[in-house]
Design an enzyme around this catalytic site. Structure first.
Site, PDB file in Angstrom:
ATOM      1  CB  CYS A  70      -0.974  -0.114   1.177  1.00 18.38           C
ATOM      2  SG  CYS A  70      -2.361  -1.018   0.778  1.00 18.38           S
ATOM      3  CG  PHE A  94       5.878  -5.893   3.877  1.00 20.82           C
ATOM      4  CD1 PHE A  94       5.908  -4.963   4.625  1.00 20.82           C
ATOM      5  CD2 PHE A  94       4.975  -6.618   3.487  1.00 20.82           C
ATOM      6  CE1 PHE A  94       4.376  -4.664   5.174  1.00 20.82           C
ATOM      7  CE2 PHE A  94       3.488  -6.675   3.911  1.00 20.82           C
ATOM      8  CZ  PHE A  94       3.338  -5.781   4.761  1.00 20.82           C
ATOM      9  NE  ARG A 128       0.713  -7.768  -1.388  1.00 19.16           N
ATOM     10  CZ  ARG A 128      -0.692  -7.514  -1.291  1.00 19.16           C
ATOM     11  NH1 ARG A 128      -1.448  -7.464  -2.317  1.00 19.16           N
ATOM     12  NH2 ARG A 128      -1.057  -7.812  -0.095  1.00 19.16           N
TER      13      ARG A 128
END
Length: 378
Positions: free
Chosen positions: A174, A236, A244
């Site tokens: 995001c 992450f 991602r």
């Protein structure tokens, strides 16, 4: 493309709806999606008596704590049209949430405010990380300690302690996407200075990842060519298998570009996911050596099934994810198995650096005074 998913969903809803519906958009969608959804719904429904109300209800769940966040959110945000029917729709959704959330925690706004609030929240969080990461570079250059600085500013109630951990960089699906989305909106309404301002948050994150790679290479006598480097963690952040935009991708690519051999261990991420992430070109065409891109990268990647296998014969350990289990490893045993001088590059500042130095490691941690071994002697 995700774009076509909501369109397909809207067409389907419109084609089968026989009574008026409230349609709620949940995810971070490109701006003004609600407007577009509403046009698709109206044009695809043959029954003139059917009315559609679109609500924007962005979710603020964090990976790894999603269920807790759902049960006890800081706030719930519902955006809708400022018409009578829009306000009714907002109340209908609000009454669903009131079954378990106190009503003062349910905020209402117009559609565009709700969509923008989600983008802005992520932009502010990412900005905090880039801000402390920028200071971490200054700390290393001057002998300050970024954790002491972060603690000192975090005790100021106006700033607060969260999201002040300096690291190798932020990742996740995001932050970067939402900031670039925000920049795109700003550009499209002619606010170039605002777009540039937010873009710097992403640039600082890229700078931090590059800085880490350069630090690894220069510390190891200016080359990692043919050296095995153990990469601990690929997700992450801890407690998720999500890779991602993980900083580990760019760090591994950077080390491999210099000729290094990365051996990656992550307790959750599947090997095929790691191979997929590392072979997907990211702007590959503008690299001088793009002809040997993906195959060249994959030849230099191994996946370890245990941490011991990752560090066996390695010149260095790079910590990329703050998994709790990494703190419990027997680093003395690992040291014995490594090539000397053995390095630890702690990209998450989670290990006991004094204990590692005691064992014999040369330790680099983000935003901390540099090990004498790493200081440039000129």
């Amino acid at each position: 493309q995700p774009q076509s998913y909501w369109e397909g969903a809207a067409r389907l809803i419109a084609s089968v709806a026989t009574s008026s519906k409230i349609v709620v958009e949940k995810s971070t969608v490109p701006v003004k999606t609600a407007e577009a959804i509403s046009k698709v719904l109206k044009r695809n429904c043959s029954d003139p008596s059917v009315q559609f109300e679109i609500l924007s209800n962005p979710e603020f769940l964090a990976e790894g704590t999603a269920i807790e966040d759902l049960k006890k959110p800081d706030r719930v945000l519902i955006g809708g049209a400022e018409t009578e029917s829009g306000q009714k729709a907002i109340q209908a959704l609000k009454s669903v949430y009131e079954h378990w959330i106190p009503s003062e925690r349910i905020l209402t706004a117009n559609l565009w405010s709700a969509e923008l609030a989600k983008l802005t929240a992520n932009a502010f969080l990412a900005q905090r990380i880039s801000s402390i990461n920028a200071i971490s570079a200054l700390c290393e250059a001057t002998g300050a300690d970024v954790q002491q600085v972060a603690h000192a500013i975090g005790t100021d109630s106006r700033i607060g302690p969260k999201f002040l951990n300096a690291s190798v960089g932020f990742g996740g699906s995001c932050f970067q996407k939402d900031i670039l989305n925000l920049c795109y909106v700003c550009e499209s309404v002619g606010l170039k200075e605002v777009a540039d301002y937010w873009l710097n948050v992403v640039s600082m994150n890229d700078y931090q990842k590059n800085r880490f790679v350069e630090r690894v290479i220069t510390s190891m006598f200016n080359t990692v060519a043919q050296k095995k480097i153990a990469i601990l963690g690929f997700a992450f952040k801890k407690d998720t298998g999500d890779t991602r935009e993980t900083p580990a991708i760019d760090v591994c690519k950077g080390l491999i570009r210099d000729g290094g051999k990365c051996c990656i261990y992550d307790p959750e991420v599947k090997p095929d996911q790691i191979f997929r992430d590392l072979s997907t070109p990211k702007f590959e065409w503008d690299r001088p050596n793009y002809s040997k891109s993906a195959s060249h990268i994959l030849q230099n990647v191994q996946i370890a099934t245990t941490p011991a296998e990752a560090v066996d014969g390695a010149h260095a350990i790079c910590v990329m994810t703050e998994w709790d289990e990494f703190k419990k490893y027997d680093f003395k045993a690992m040291y014995e198995k490594m090539v000397k001088p053995a390095f630890v590059f702690d990209g998450r500042n989670i290990l006991d650096h004094a204990a590692l130095r005691e064992i014999g490691f040369i330790v680099y941690s983000i935003g901390k005074p540099l090990d004498p071994f790493l200081q440039k002697s000129y």
